[in-house]
Each structure stands twice: as structure tokens, then as C-alpha cells.
Scaffold this motif. Structure first.
Motif, short mmCIF file in Angstrom:
data_model
loop_
_atom_site.label_atom_id
_atom_site.label_comp_id
_atom_site.label_asym_id
_atom_site.label_seq_id
_atom_site.Cartn_x
_atom_site.Cartn_y
_atom_site.Cartn_z
N GLN A 9 0.83 -1.21 0.00
CA GLN A 9 0.00 0.00 0.00
C GLN A 9 0.86 1.26 0.00
O GLN A 9 0.59 2.23 -0.72
N TRP A 10 1.92 1.23 0.79
CA TRP A 10 2.80 2.39 0.92
C TRP A 10 3.60 2.62 -0.36
O TRP A 10 3.77 3.75 -0.83
N ALA A 11 4.09 1.52 -0.94
CA ALA A 11 4.89 1.64 -2.17
C ALA A 11 4.06 2.23 -3.31
O ALA A 11 4.59 2.95 -4.16
N ALA A 12 2.76 1.93 -3.31
CA ALA A 12 1.89 2.46 -4.36
C ALA A 12 1.79 3.98 -4.29
O ALA A 12 1.45 4.63 -5.29
N LYS A 13 2.08 4.55 -3.13
CA LYS A 13 2.03 6.00 -2.96
C LYS A 13 3.36 6.67 -3.30
O LYS A 13 3.45 7.89 -3.34
N GLN A 52 10.96 -7.54 -12.87
CA GLN A 52 12.40 -7.74 -12.96
C GLN A 52 13.16 -6.58 -12.34
O GLN A 52 14.19 -6.76 -11.68
N ALA A 53 12.64 -5.37 -12.55
CA ALA A 53 13.31 -4.19 -12.00
C ALA A 53 13.37 -4.26 -10.48
O ALA A 53 14.33 -3.77 -9.86
N VAL A 54 12.35 -4.86 -9.87
CA VAL A 54 12.34 -5.00 -8.41
C VAL A 54 13.20 -6.17 -7.97
O VAL A 54 14.11 -6.03 -7.14
N LEU A 55 12.93 -7.35 -8.52
CA LEU A 55 13.54 -8.58 -8.03
C LEU A 55 14.98 -8.79 -8.50
O LEU A 55 15.67 -9.69 -8.01
N PRO A 84 7.50 5.86 -8.94
CA PRO A 84 7.76 4.64 -9.72
C PRO A 84 9.23 4.25 -9.63
O PRO A 84 10.11 5.10 -9.64
N GLY A 85 9.48 2.97 -9.50
CA GLY A 85 10.86 2.51 -9.42
C GLY A 85 11.42 2.45 -8.02
O GLY A 85 12.59 2.12 -7.83
N GLU A 86 10.59 2.76 -6.99
CA GLU A 86 11.08 2.73 -5.62
C GLU A 86 10.52 1.57 -4.81
O GLU A 86 10.70 1.52 -3.59
N THR A 87 9.86 0.64 -5.46
CA THR A 87 9.28 -0.49 -4.74
C THR A 87 10.34 -1.27 -3.97
O THR A 87 10.13 -1.66 -2.81
N ASP A 88 11.50 -1.49 -4.61
CA ASP A 88 12.56 -2.24 -3.92
C ASP A 88 13.04 -1.50 -2.68
O ASP A 88 13.40 -2.12 -1.67
N TRP A 91 17.46 -5.11 -3.88
CA TRP A 91 16.76 -6.36 -3.55
C TRP A 91 17.77 -7.46 -3.20
O TRP A 91 17.60 -8.17 -2.21
N HIS A 92 18.82 -7.59 -4.00
CA HIS A 92 19.83 -8.60 -3.74
C HIS A 92 20.51 -8.34 -2.38
O HIS A 92 20.75 -9.28 -1.61
#
Length: 311
Positions: free
Chosen positions: A167-171, A226-229, A174-178, A234-235
Motif C-alpha cells: 500500500q505504501w509503495a503504491a504511494k 524484474q526491476a524490483v527482483l 515509480p521505481g522505488e518499490t525495492d 533487492w539482492h
């Protein structure tokens, strides 16, 4: 310490009479009577009955949406526990939970729960974690995601924490999920909750892949997933979790583990600089898991720390 028992006949009559006052809308009068009746029962050596009376009063006030009065009685319960050296046991934790679940999420509920959680801070039972979980859920309801994250990290419920991260990442940008995932996992590790951190990371991977499958059914992972994982951050997060898991299995840290942790921080320094707060979390993880003492501030800040009692 007094023996735990259910209120006797007289105290039960008091509970019923006061609840009648509340149901008739005499809130101020009932509040004062709850407090004076508590003091009277306590003076008679009937502390269990006195605290149960406060519990019943807080719940009754909550049902009438008299949250200020409910909070006042709830805080008095915690004060009584503290001042009378009460043991943090399942029965008293149950009293606190009964009061909490009767309240409506908001400022009053937060005030009561923070005080209750502070009293239980050294207890690691399921009932104690439930108070933290109630607090986290309340914060989500009121939109205070930062406070929700703080309590989810120590609630023993990493799958719900994962939903908050989503929920927080959606706010965010873009590109900051990781980055959101990394911050949450490190936050959990900083409280020495290695197993929860692993579950949290896996749960986050599931919703990242799930979102991807929903947008492109039947296809391989898209560029978004892929951009996240496959991101360096992420690593790094995965490596730190695995290193902490190795330490947990070993029972105590080794010099090799500490060296590996420091090496990870060095190798992924550029990625970690995306958020200056990650360093603080990593310093705590290094201390808690690997016995690496965080660096002391130098210069003027270091001098001030020493003057104020720092080492």
C-alpha cells in the motif's frame, strides 16, 4: 499480591449500577464513580476487583463512543498495574486487549495502546504481540502508515506488514518499490526478528510477482517485476536476511559473519545511498546480530554526546 478472582457480589452490583448510569447518558457522573469505586475497592485489598471494574467501565464508555472517558479509565488500569507491581501475565494482557478492541481507532485508542505496549515491552508472548498488532491495524485505519510500520515490525505478523508495504509503495515514486521493501525488511531485522524478516521478504516477492501476473497473464516476469527482483537493493536485502538466518542457526555471531556484513555494506554502498535512513537501520542490525558497535559521532556532535553522558 492479591489472589485473582472474579468480582464478588458487592463489586458485581457496583459494575451493574455504573453500567446503568452509562447507558442512561450520565457519563461524567459514571466516570467519577468508576474512579472512586476503584479507590475504595483497592483500599479494601480487592485490587483484582478494582481493576476489573475499570476494565468494565472503559468498555462501557467505548460502547457509548465516550472515548475520552474510556481512555482515562484505560490509562488508570495501566497505572494500577505499574504502581502495584502487577505481573505481565495472560489475564492482565487480556484485560488490556478487551479495552483496546472495544475502542474506535483514533487518537484516544492510540494513547491507550502506546501506554499499554510500553508496560508490556519486555514480554514476548502472543497476547503482547496482539496489542502491537491492534495498534498497527488502528494506525492503518487512520492513515498513519509510518506508525503502522513501526508496530507491524514487532507484531509477529509479517504478512500483514507486507500488505502495508504494498500500500505504501503504491504511494511512492515509480521505481522505488525495492526501496520500500528493503526499508521494511531491515526495520524488522533491527528488532532481532529474523524469521519475520524472511517471511516479509518472501511475501513482498509474492505480491510483486502477483501484480505482474495480473497485468500480463501467462507471460514471464515483466520488466516491472524484474526491476524490483533483480535490483541491487533487492539482492542486498536478500543477502542480509540470509546472513542473519545463518547467525540465528549458529546461535552466536562469528568474526567471519561480521566481516561479511561489513563487506555487503561496502559493495552495495551506492544503492544504500538512495535512502540515508538505511545506514541507521544497518548500524542497529550490525549491533544486534553481529556485535558490531555503531560508529560514534565525531567533532562537535561527539563532544556534545560525551558531555550529555555518551561514551
Amino acid at each position: 499480591m492479591s489472589r485473582r478472582r472474579k468480582p464478588g457480589g458487592n463489586s458485581l452490583d457496583v459494575v451493574q449500577r455504573l453500567q446503568q448510569r452509562v447507558s442512561e447518558g450520565e457519563f461524567y457522573e459514571a466516570l467519577q464513580l468508576y474512579k472512586t469505586s476503584y479507590s475504595r475497592l483497592k483500599a479494601q485489598g480487592r485490587l483484582d476487583d478494582a481493576e476489573e471494574l475499570l476494565t468494565a467501565g472503559a468498555i462501557a464508555m467505548s460502547k457509548e463512543n465516550e472515548l475520552n472517558a474510556a481512555t482515562e479509565l484505560g490509562l488508570l488500569i495501566v497505572t494500577s498495574f505499574e504502581e502495584n507491581g502487577r505481573e505481565v501475565d495472560e489475564a492482565r494482557l487480556s484485560q488490556l486487549k478487551r479495552v483496546a478492541v472495544a475502542m474506535t481507532p483514533g487518537v484516544e485508542m492510540s494513547e491507550f495502546l502506546k501506554r499499554a505496549i510500553r508496560w508490556t515491552r519486555h514480554t514476548k508472548t502472543e497476547a503482547a504481540f496482539e496489542l502491537r498488532l491492534i495498534m498497527a491495524r488502528s494506525a492503518v485505519t487512520t492513515g498513519n502508515l509510518a506508525e503502522a510500520a513501526r508496530y507491524f515490525a514487532v507484531s509477529g505478523c509479517p504478512t500483514e506488514y507486507s500488505a502495508l508495504v504494498k500500500q505504501w509503495a503504491a504511494k511512492g515514486y515509480p521505481g522505488e518499490t525495492d526501496l520500500f521493501i528493503c526499508r521494511a525488511v531491515l526495520h524488522t531485522l533491527s528488532y532481532d526478528r529474523t524469521e519475520d524478516a524472511g517471511v516479509l521478504l518472501d511475501a513482498c516477492a509474492s505480491w510483486v510477482l502477483g501484480e505482474d501476473a495480473a497485468s500480463s497473464p501467462g507471460s514471464e516476469a515483466s520488466s516491472g517485476a524484474q526491476a524490483v527482483l533483480e535490483s541491487p537493493l533487492w539482492h542486498f536485502t536478500r543477502f542480509v536476511v540470509e546472513l542473519c538466518q545463518v547467525k540465528s542457526l549458529a546461535g552466536s555471531p562469528s568474526q567471519e559473519m561480521a566481516a561479511a556484513f561489513n563487506k555487503l555494506r561496502e559493495v552495495y554502498r551506492a544503492s544504500l545511498e538512495r535512502d540515508v535512513n538505511l545506514d541507521d537501520l544497518l548500524n542497529r542490525i550490525g549491533d544486534v546480530h553481529f556485535g558490531i558497535k555503531p560508529p560514534q559521532p565525531g567533532g562537535l556532535m561527539g563532544m556534545l554526546g560525551q558531555l550529555m553522558g555518551g561514551t
